[in-house]
Design an enzyme around this catalytic site. Sequence first.
Site, PDB file in Angstrom:
ATOM      1  N   GLU A 103       3.403   8.875  -9.743  1.00 52.92           N
ATOM      2  CA  GLU A 103       4.060   9.234  -8.335  1.00 52.92           C
ATOM      3  C   GLU A 103       4.456   7.653  -7.827  1.00 52.92           C
ATOM      4  O   GLU A 103       3.981   6.797  -8.490  1.00 52.92           O
ATOM      5  CB  GLU A 103       2.879   9.720  -7.496  1.00 52.92           C
ATOM      6  CG  GLU A 103       2.410  11.119  -7.946  1.00 52.92           C
ATOM      7  CD  GLU A 103       1.565  11.774  -6.970  1.00 52.92           C
ATOM      8  OE1 GLU A 103       1.920  13.160  -6.828  1.00 52.92           O
ATOM      9  OE2 GLU A 103       0.822  11.317  -6.365  1.00 52.92           O
ATOM     10  N   CYS A 129       6.742   1.688  -3.440  1.00 50.18           N
ATOM     11  CA  CYS A 129       5.316   1.786  -4.195  1.00 50.18           C
ATOM     12  C   CYS A 129       5.342   2.230  -5.559  1.00 50.18           C
ATOM     13  O   CYS A 129       5.836   3.368  -5.640  1.00 50.18           O
ATOM     14  CB  CYS A 129       4.463   2.357  -3.389  1.00 50.18           C
ATOM     15  SG  CYS A 129       2.788   2.237  -3.860  1.00 50.18           S
ATOM     16  N   CYS A 186      -5.765   5.494 -14.598  1.00 50.97           N
ATOM     17  CA  CYS A 186      -6.120   3.975 -14.574  1.00 50.97           C
ATOM     18  C   CYS A 186      -7.596   3.954 -14.902  1.00 50.97           C
ATOM     19  O   CYS A 186      -8.444   4.786 -14.917  1.00 50.97           O
ATOM     20  CB  CYS A 186      -6.436   3.661 -13.087  1.00 50.97           C
ATOM     21  SG  CYS A 186      -6.869   1.857 -12.686  1.00 50.97           S
ATOM     22  N   CYS A 218     -12.272   2.442 -10.005  1.00 48.21           N
ATOM     23  CA  CYS A 218     -12.977   2.284  -8.736  1.00 48.21           C
ATOM     24  C   CYS A 218     -13.302   3.569  -8.051  1.00 48.21           C
ATOM     25  O   CYS A 218     -12.821   4.491  -8.064  1.00 48.21           O
ATOM     26  CB  CYS A 218     -11.638   1.475  -7.950  1.00 48.21           C
ATOM     27  SG  CYS A 218     -11.225  -0.187  -8.599  1.00 48.21           S
ATOM     28  N   CYS A 266     -11.239   5.411  -5.262  1.00 45.49           N
ATOM     29  CA  CYS A 266      -9.652   5.706  -5.515  1.00 45.49           C
ATOM     30  C   CYS A 266      -9.600   6.930  -6.578  1.00 45.49           C
ATOM     31  O   CYS A 266     -10.204   7.211  -7.464  1.00 45.49           O
ATOM     32  CB  CYS A 266      -9.361   4.350  -6.482  1.00 45.49           C
ATOM     33  SG  CYS A 266      -7.460   4.791  -6.931  1.00 45.49           S
ATOM     34  N   GLU A 307      -3.453  -0.020 -12.874  1.00 44.90           N
ATOM     35  CA  GLU A 307      -3.659  -1.589 -12.734  1.00 44.90           C
ATOM     36  C   GLU A 307      -2.543  -2.193 -13.475  1.00 44.90           C
ATOM     37  O   GLU A 307      -2.723  -2.333 -14.697  1.00 44.90           O
ATOM     38  CB  GLU A 307      -5.059  -1.871 -13.374  1.00 44.90           C
ATOM     39  CG  GLU A 307      -5.377  -3.291 -13.622  1.00 44.90           C
ATOM     40  CD  GLU A 307      -5.255  -4.186 -12.208  1.00 44.90           C
ATOM     41  OE1 GLU A 307      -5.713  -3.607 -11.309  1.00 44.90           O
ATOM     42  OE2 GLU A 307      -4.547  -5.096 -12.445  1.00 44.90           O
ATOM     43  N   LEU A 349     -10.186  -6.549  -2.747  1.00 47.20           N
ATOM     44  CA  LEU A 349     -11.431  -7.184  -2.584  1.00 47.20           C
ATOM     45  C   LEU A 349     -12.482  -6.232  -2.074  1.00 47.20           C
ATOM     46  O   LEU A 349     -13.172  -6.071  -3.184  1.00 47.20           O
ATOM     47  CB  LEU A 349     -11.404  -8.240  -1.605  1.00 47.20           C
ATOM     48  CG  LEU A 349     -12.601  -9.371  -1.570  1.00 47.20           C
ATOM     49  CD1 LEU A 349     -12.699  -9.999  -2.906  1.00 47.20           C
ATOM     50  CD2 LEU A 349     -12.537 -10.228  -0.494  1.00 47.20           C
ATOM     51  N   HIS A 350     -12.200  -5.760  -0.956  1.00 48.63           N
ATOM     52  CA  HIS A 350     -13.141  -4.458  -0.581  1.00 48.63           C
ATOM     53  C   HIS A 350     -14.457  -4.630  -0.349  1.00 48.63           C
ATOM     54  O   HIS A 350     -15.260  -3.769   0.204  1.00 48.63           O
ATOM     55  CB  HIS A 350     -12.808  -3.192  -1.367  1.00 48.63           C
ATOM     56  CG  HIS A 350     -11.406  -3.113  -1.915  1.00 48.63           C
ATOM     57  ND1 HIS A 350     -10.211  -2.811  -0.842  1.00 48.63           N
ATOM     58  CD2 HIS A 350     -10.751  -2.653  -2.992  1.00 48.63           C
ATOM     59  CE1 HIS A 350      -9.462  -2.605  -1.491  1.00 48.63           C
ATOM     60  NE2 HIS A 350      -9.553  -2.290  -2.873  1.00 48.63           N
ATOM     61  N   ASN A 352      -8.790   6.230   2.717  1.00 49.48           N
ATOM     62  CA  ASN A 352      -7.894   7.328   2.841  1.00 49.48           C
ATOM     63  C   ASN A 352      -8.676   8.512   2.070  1.00 49.48           C
ATOM     64  O   ASN A 352      -9.017   8.412   0.899  1.00 49.48           O
ATOM     65  CB  ASN A 352      -6.430   7.421   1.923  1.00 49.48           C
ATOM     66  CG  ASN A 352      -5.578   6.545   3.018  1.00 49.48           C
ATOM     67  OD1 ASN A 352      -5.402   6.857   4.055  1.00 49.48           O
ATOM     68  ND2 ASN A 352      -5.147   5.538   2.407  1.00 49.48           N
ATOM     69  N   CYS A 370      -2.467   5.136   0.249  1.00 51.19           N
ATOM     70  CA  CYS A 370      -3.269   4.271  -0.984  1.00 51.19           C
ATOM     71  C   CYS A 370      -4.300   4.958  -1.441  1.00 51.19           C
ATOM     72  O   CYS A 370      -5.265   5.565  -0.682  1.00 51.19           O
ATOM     73  CB  CYS A 370      -3.905   3.007  -0.283  1.00 51.19           C
ATOM     74  SG  CYS A 370      -2.737   1.740   0.137  1.00 51.19           S
TER      75      CYS A 370
HETATM   76  N1  SAH Z   1      -4.918  -1.189  -9.258  1.00 46.97           N
HETATM   77  C1  SAH Z   1      -4.347  -1.837  -8.222  1.00 46.97           C
HETATM   78  C2  SAH Z   1      -3.363  -0.878  -7.258  1.00 46.97           C
HETATM   79  C3  SAH Z   1      -4.276  -0.001  -6.808  1.00 46.97           C
HETATM   80  S1  SAH Z   1      -3.553   1.088  -5.211  1.00 46.97           S
HETATM   81  C4  SAH Z   1      -5.445  -2.476  -7.265  1.00 46.97           C
HETATM   82  O1  SAH Z   1      -6.356  -2.050  -7.593  1.00 46.97           O
HETATM   83  O2  SAH Z   1      -5.119  -3.366  -6.653  1.00 46.97           O
HETATM   84  C5  SAH Z   1      -3.439   0.119  -3.922  1.00 46.97           C
HETATM   85  C6  SAH Z   1      -4.622  -0.334  -3.017  1.00 46.97           C
HETATM   86  O3  SAH Z   1      -5.116   0.884  -2.614  1.00 46.97           O
HETATM   87  C7  SAH Z   1      -5.840  -1.162  -3.732  1.00 46.97           C
HETATM   88  O4  SAH Z   1      -6.178  -2.185  -2.862  1.00 46.97           O
HETATM   89  C8  SAH Z   1      -6.887   0.023  -3.927  1.00 46.97           C
HETATM   90  O5  SAH Z   1      -8.022  -0.489  -4.124  1.00 46.97           O
HETATM   91  C9  SAH Z   1      -6.432   0.722  -2.594  1.00 46.97           C
HETATM   92  N2  SAH Z   1      -7.179   2.102  -2.391  1.00 46.97           N
HETATM   93  C10 SAH Z   1      -7.553   2.929  -3.498  1.00 46.97           C
HETATM   94  N3  SAH Z   1      -8.047   3.944  -3.289  1.00 46.97           N
HETATM   95  C11 SAH Z   1      -8.084   3.958  -1.734  1.00 46.97           C
HETATM   96  C12 SAH Z   1      -8.329   5.142  -0.982  1.00 46.97           C
HETATM   97  N4  SAH Z   1      -8.745   6.039  -1.304  1.00 46.97           N
HETATM   98  N5  SAH Z   1      -8.128   4.588   0.537  1.00 46.97           N
HETATM   99  C13 SAH Z   1      -7.580   3.525   0.816  1.00 46.97           C
HETATM  100  N6  SAH Z   1      -7.189   2.570  -0.126  1.00 46.97           N
HETATM  101  C14 SAH Z   1      -7.521   2.934  -1.367  1.00 46.97           C
END
Ligand code: SAH
Length: 370
Positions: free
Chosen positions: A92, A105, A112, A116, A119, A163, A217-218, A294, A337
């Site tokens: 997508e 984007c 992936c 995570c 995600c 990733e 980072l999260h 999200n 995201c």
């Molecule tokens: N693999 C890359 C790109 C991923 S998507 C990465 O990890 O950075 C981009 C961002 O969205 C990342 O920071 C990811 O952690 C975040 N993300 C993933 N799932 C999410 C969700 N359900 N709600 C909000 N952000 C999310």
Amino acid sequence: MDRTSIYSLDRKKLSTIVAENKLQSFRVDQLLKWLYHDKVIDMAQMTNLPKNFRSWLSSNYSFDLPRLCALKHSKDGTKKWSVGLESGNFVEMVLIPERDRNTLCVSSQVGCALKCDFCSTGKQGFKANLNTDEIVGQLILANRHLSREGKRVSNIVFMGMGEPLLNFEAVSSAINLFQDDCAFGLSKRKVTLSTAGLVPGIMRMKETVDCSLAISLHAPTDAVRNVLVPVNRKYPIKDLLAAASEYIESKQSLRKLIIEYTLIEGVNDSPQDAAQLADLLKSVKCKINLIPFNTFGGSDYKSPKDRCVKAFQRRLVSAGHRVMIRSTRGSDIMAACGQLAELGQNDADESTGCESDGQRKVALTFRESA
Ligand code: SAH
């Protein structure tokens, strides 16, 4: 004979080809300009290139691009396409129009491998890497769509599926084309690679790419980050921040590292988390983006309350940090995201040439050309 897509060749690869054909290096600029400025899709039209080189190119390279399969419109103006790849897979891409910019984007992998926990893409597992032309093709197709309104993509973020640092070669070639003045000519700061934190990949970026860097980072501690972003067990926070800062310092044109922090209710959104994060980042030159989680089917995590997001931001700001709250664009069409999945052309608002065949989604059209 199977021909490679010409959009898979960055300046370095084109230079090799030009040299092998015993031509001078300025031919690379000419060829790139035909492809990306003049947008020709016929080698015969590249009239300033030697005729035998043009016919050699024609027999070895095609103008193949991925297909735009299904378009969904969000009420906030965001658009999401399912992009059909030659392999039969789908990824997508999301276009986010704003007053002063159009951000695309892009996806770099089908699925992936990093799993995570919060995600949607991570839940699907890894299927395949995209080739350079499949990444560059997303920009070509988005620009073609925007050109009807006299607009073009101004910013690219690798925040779609996958990733990017686990598909390093293809991603770095695509970034080089995004930034090449004879191709898309985007500035270094307008191309952002987002990573879950692969330290060796970040070190490798120092040598080969020059773009903005976002770190997912999260969590302020390894204990929480180990759960949310399992690759943290291999590359803990301290090593990750050190590598990211080193990368930014090695690039004079980039000002700041972007720290992404997805806020999840009851997991990482407490006042104590904010205080720990402020402390962790106190000597890191960065800008913090807070992303309210999200939701998606199959996840028990919850979005934080608005007032918690604002309070989290205030605490960081009062500790001297620059903090933005990222609005959840496109969440009504699952384009925000972490909501991207390999959907094929399910529930499209608009069909763009692909048809669905019951459970399995089969693309019936040929690959589009630029
Ligand atoms: N693999 C890359 C790109 C991923 S998507 C990465 O990890 O950075 C981009 C961002 O969205 C990342 O920071 C990811 O952690 C975040 N993300 C993933 N799932 C999410 C969700 N359900 N709600 C909000 N952000 C999310």
